[in-house]
Design a protein around this motif. Structure first.
Motif, short mmCIF file in Angstrom:
data_model
loop_
_atom_site.label_atom_id
_atom_site.label_comp_id
_atom_site.label_asym_id
_atom_site.label_seq_id
_atom_site.Cartn_x
_atom_site.Cartn_y
_atom_site.Cartn_z
N ASN A 283 24.18 50.33 23.07
CA ASN A 283 23.77 51.29 22.10
C ASN A 283 22.42 51.27 21.97
OD1 ASN A 283 24.10 53.49 20.80
ND2 ASN A 283 24.44 52.08 18.67
N PHE A 286 20.72 52.78 24.82
CA PHE A 286 20.91 54.35 24.55
C PHE A 286 20.33 55.70 23.91
CE2 PHE A 286 25.54 54.72 25.88
CZ PHE A 286 25.25 54.58 26.78
N SER A 290 16.56 58.16 24.62
CA SER A 290 16.64 59.32 24.10
C SER A 290 15.06 59.60 23.45
CB SER A 290 17.64 59.26 23.24
OG SER A 290 17.10 58.15 22.35
#
Length: 968
Positions: A283, A286, A290
């Motif tokens: 997580n 990720f 971004s």
């Protein structure tokens, strides 16, 4: 009992010292030790068996007698084993040939890890912050977003929903409100960054993980700002501290998730990580992926690079090349260089064995050098008024770090490859400098001549050549280059160094090459270097800004030139010392020279070159002493000067030695311990003179000894310590007496006696006030022992020195509760008894003592007896006074027993009155039970033994009258 003591008529017992000595000598008896040795272990052989022992028992049995013998404490502690060997065995476990594959893998991993010989980033951090500073105003632009993105409390929502929410929060981060801080000083900027670091920790601890990520992203964006380019390396250090904090927090959080229920080992694998921890780790990656802008995305992912260990085995190995390639998209070469440095730093921490990534970053850095001459970079330098050489130095921390990582434990061929790449780039000075500093010194020193050729071909405008020679000098100063090349290396280097105009730049480089010169060349070359340094540093007093470097030059010279006759024969050494104008620095330098001299000067010296130079150095230290100087500092300086004085010897040229002491006295008059040492030296000199010249040139010898006595007589009064004056008066008097200088000895002893009334009741010892009584009693006892051999002065009457001393003791203001005065009287009785003997216990050759002058004259003996009777009367009066006070019973007993011992040893106990006093004193010492029973018993045993001798039979009746009282 004290009241019964009346005046007595003193008679000294006749003593035959030779006969007493023979009686006291022990009888020799042969002793057969056999194989006994005190260090041999005690062995007890027991043939008895223990009753009731179990059948078949193999344990050894001991008798009750053996248990009473104490064991050897050393053997019991060591148990037959050397404790150092035990320690080494514990530290170095045995390695078996059947080592498992896991052990071999662990050993291989340890070999791959970074060792203590790798200089960590933390040591470079402070240097960068101190070096790269600015007076320009700085700004911080932060886009912190709104508060609506606060992380919700965990619930049963799906993973995809949480990911979508987090992405929205990151979008809000990009679109939020802007916070701009303008006109910040360098210190304000550092403080604001530190506040952001604290905010990051607070957000993390309050479970606001998204806010923490926002802070890190915004701080990373600051690294794209080069508006104040001189400050960029320091900005990089401050910002990467925040990145390091963030990476550590993320890793520790995931680690904690894996530690339930058992702690995750250091060498964990992906199989040891649970699914929850893997999901959390994924997580984070990720979220970072971004981030829209390249630079923050790159830095933040690099900060948590270590977290790849939680996901897969090859995660780090796959990520490093990808991040390396991403840096190629950064347009500013300076920003890109520091991004590569950070990636290499993180890579060395998590995977130092992956050298390919380090090499690729370095090669990409070389390729980006073409951008330095681009129009955009040149315009930026013109706008900020930064010269190209100054701009190039901004790259140094980044390049040095990358090359340090590459060169760590690298083989020699890699250096050759780097040298070839430098040549292809036209011998880029910045790169060449970093190469010389990064690789091992032995590799660089072996190719020093090749590096000099490359330095010559470098462009002077881009990077100063003296900095390059400074880097080369560090290597050749540590490791010897080929012998045939050393002179050439020095000549080529010094041609460049001596042309440096800036005094600070000059001394920074010259300091490095001084060590090389001292290491491989003689005093002529070193003297030339010193002369050149004086020439550069004297104009405009430039040396005042370079004291640390100049001190370093002195330390390096002292390291290699410890023969001070060679050192001080350098014409420019003392003029070089004259550049140290600041008092504290000058004294520190002189101290360092003295410490080396005392440590390495084995034989005494009379070399005038050494003596003149060392006197100048010691005088410099002495002149620094003032009213504010601490006692510890005075003591330290005095010890160094005393060490020098002790190393000066003119052999049999005693007059020259005395002349040196006269000069030293004038030079070091403010340091009392040095003056004390000089007086001791002169007294020793007087004794040596009489010993060497005995029988030859007697007049000349006597004149010289009188000169030594005059030196001491003049010097002693200048001392502030009264006990130093007393002891030195006595010592000097003893020396004068030993050299038949009777008038000088008489003057010294009279001066000591006249000084006694000035002795204070208390003195300072190590900063604390203590009673001076014990010191004074020790001196008086020593003085009394000397008076035995001092002949009376023909003009001053019988025993004039003894009477003068006792009068001073009588008039001295002793403490009211002290028995010191009476103790002196008791101590004087043995002296007077010894003076009444036909032959004295000791004498001084060629000095006629009172035994010769008076020859047992009855008038002389009568004077002694009268004086003894007077002293005994004073002692008895004190005993009566003590008897009136019950609290003083112990003091009375001790004093009575002391006088009892004097009468036993020196009095003629055949005299009835003296014998009665003897018995009364014994009874008084035993009266209240304060005497030492063991001492009393031994004394009686001794008396009984003495009474059995033919000439001591008169003691038999006396002994029977002595009763031993027990304590009740």
């Amino acid at each position: 009992t004290a009241k019964k003591m009346a005046a007595v008529q003193w008679r000294s017992s006749g003593r035959s010292y030779d006969a007493e000595l023979q009686r006291c000598r022990p009888e020799f008896a042969p002793v057969d030790f056999g194989d006994y040795h005190p260090l041999k272990a005690i062995t007890v052989t027991d043939t008895k068996t223990r009753r009731g022992a179990r059948k078949g028992s193999t344990s050894s049995s001991c008798s009750s007698s053996s248990s009473s013998i104490p064991p050897d404490p050393l053997s019991s502690l060591m148990d037959g084993t050397d404790p150092l060997s035990m320690f080494a065995a514990a530290e170095t476990p045995a390695i078996t040939h059947s080592a498992s594959a896991g052990d071999l893998g662990k050993k291989k991993k340890e070999e791959e890890a970074v060792g203590a010989d790798f200089e960590p980033w933390s040591l470079k951090r402070g240097e960068i912050l101190a070096r790269f500073t600015t007076t320009e105003k700085l700004s911080i632009n932060l886009f912190m977003g709104s508060d609506r993105g606060k992380a919700p409390s965990p619930g049963p929502s799906a993973v995809s929903e949480k990911v979508r929410t987090r992405l929205e929060e990151l979008d809000d981060l990009e679109e939020g409100s802007q916070k701009e801080l303008l006109n910040l000083s360098q210190q304000d900027y550092a403080n604001r960054i530190e506040e952001l670091n604290q905010s990051l920790k607070e957000a993390w601890s309050s479970d606001q993980k998204v806010k923490a990520l926002k802070i890190v992203i915004q701080c990373s964006k600051l690294l794209s700002d080069t508006s104040v380019i001189q400050f960029y390396p320091s900005k990089f250090v401050l910002i990467t501290d925040i990145l390091d904090t963030f990476g550590r927090l993320v890793f520790d959080r995931i680690w904690t998730m894996c530690s339930d229920p058992r702690t995750l080992p250091e060498s964990f694998t992906v199989d040891d990580v649970n699914d929850t921890a893997k999901e959390t780790c994924l997580n984070w990656f990720f979220k970072i992926a971004s981030i829209r802008e390249l630079l923050p995305r790159l830095y933040v992912e690099a900060a948590i690079l270590k977290c790849n260990r939680f996901l897969n085995k090859s995660g780090i190995q796959e990520t490093l090349p990808r991040l390396t390639a991403m840096i190629r998209g950064i347009g500013d070469p300076l920003v890109a260089a520091y991004a590569r440095a950070y990636l290499c730093r993180v890579g060395m921490e998590v995977a130092p064995q992956l050298k390919d990534s380090l090499n690729r970053n370095f090669f990409d850095l070389l390729g980006s050098f073409r951008q330095i001459s681009s129009e955009s970079v040149q315009n930026q330098l013109v706008l900020q008024r930064v010269e190209v050489p100054e701009y190039l130095t901004l790259y140094s921390p980044a390049i040095n770090w990358i090359l340090q990582c590459i060169a760590y434990r690298a083989p020699e061929p890699l250096l050759m490859e780097m040298m070839e790449r430098c040549k292809k780039l036209g011998n880029n000075a910045l790169l060449l400098n970093s190469v010389m500093r990064a690789f091992r010194a032995e590799f660089v020193a072996a190719r020093a001549t090749d590096f000099i050729g490359m330095i010559k071909d470098c462009d002077e405008a881009g990077f100063p050549k003296h900095l390059l020679f400074g880097s080369l000098g560090r290597s050749v100063a540590c490791v010897d280059p080929p012998e045939s090349e050393r002179l050439t290396i020095l000549n080529e280097a010094w041609k460049v160094v001596t042309k440096v105009r800036s005094p600070q730049d000059y001394i920074n480089c010259a300091e490095i090459w001084v060590e090389f010169t001292c290491r491989h060349f003689a005093k002529r070359e070193v003297n030339t270097v010193l002369a050149d340094a004086i020439k550069h540093m004297t104009p405009d007093r430039a040396f005042e800004d370079a004291y640390p470097q100049l001190q370093s030059v002195i330390r390096k010279i002292l390291t290699y030139f410890q023969d001070f006759s060679v050192l001080f024969s350098m014409e420019r050494f003392l003029p070089f010392l004259d550049m140290f104008q600041k008092d504290s620095v000058r004294v520190e330098v002189c101290r360092s020279i003295m410490e080396v001299f005392i440590k390495n000067q084995v034989d005494p010296t009379r070399d005038p070159v050494i003596l003149n130079a060392m006197l100048h150095i010691c005088k410099t230290m002495h002149d620094s002493v003032n009213a504010l100087t601490l006692e510890d500092e005075k003591r330290s300086l005095s010890l160094l000067i005393i060490g020098f004085i002790r190393m000066v010897s003119f052999g049999r040229d005693f007059e020259q030695q005395l002349s040196f002491c006269v000069e030293a006295r004038a030079s070091f008059c403010n340091l009392e311990s040095v003056l004390v040492q000089l007086i001791h030296t002169v007294n020793t000199l007087a004794m040596e003179t009489s010993s060497v010249m005995r029988g030859n040139h007697s007049r000349k010898t006597a004149a010289f000894v009188r000169a030594c006595a005059a030196y001491s007589f003049i010097t002693v009064p200048s001392l502030s310590s009264i006990f130093s004056r007393l002891s030195l008066y006595l010592l000097s008097g003893q020396v004068a007496l030993a050299n038949q200088c009777l008038s000088q000895a008489d003057a010294f002893l009279k001066a000591a006696v006249s000084l006694l009334p000035d002795v204070p009741r208390s003195i300072s010892v190590e900063g604390k006030l203590r009673s001076s009584e014990s010191f004074l009693l020790d001196f008086i006892n020593n003085f009394l022992s000397t008076l035995l051999v001092v002949p009376d002065h023909p003009e001053h009457g019988v025993l004039y020195l003894v009477r003068g001393l006792l009068n001073m003791v009588q008039d001295y203001s002793w403490e009211e509760s002290s028995d010191a005065k009476v103790r002196v009287y008791i101590s004087a009785l043995p002296l007077l008894a010894a003076m009444s003997q036909e032959s004295y216990l000791y004498s001084i050759p060629k000095v006629d003592s009172n035994e010769t002058l008076y020859g047992g004259d009855p008038k002389f003996l009568s004077e002694i007896n009268k004086l003894c009777e007077t002293l005994i009367g004073q002692i008895l009066d004190q005993l009566k006074t003590l008897g009136r006070d019950e609290q003083s019973a112990r003091r009375q007993a001790s004093m009575a027993f002391s006088l009892f011992g004097v009468l036993l040893a020196h009095g003629d106990l055949r005299n009835n009155k003296l014998s009665q006093l003897f018995v009364n004193l014994w009874n008084l010492s035993q009266k209240h039970g304060h005497s030492e029973t063991r001492v009393s018993v031994r004394t009686l045993d001794f008396l009984k033994l003495q009474s059995q001798q033919a000439d001591m039979s008169h003691l038999s009746e006396t002994v029977q009258r002595l009763a031993l009282q027990t304590r009740t």
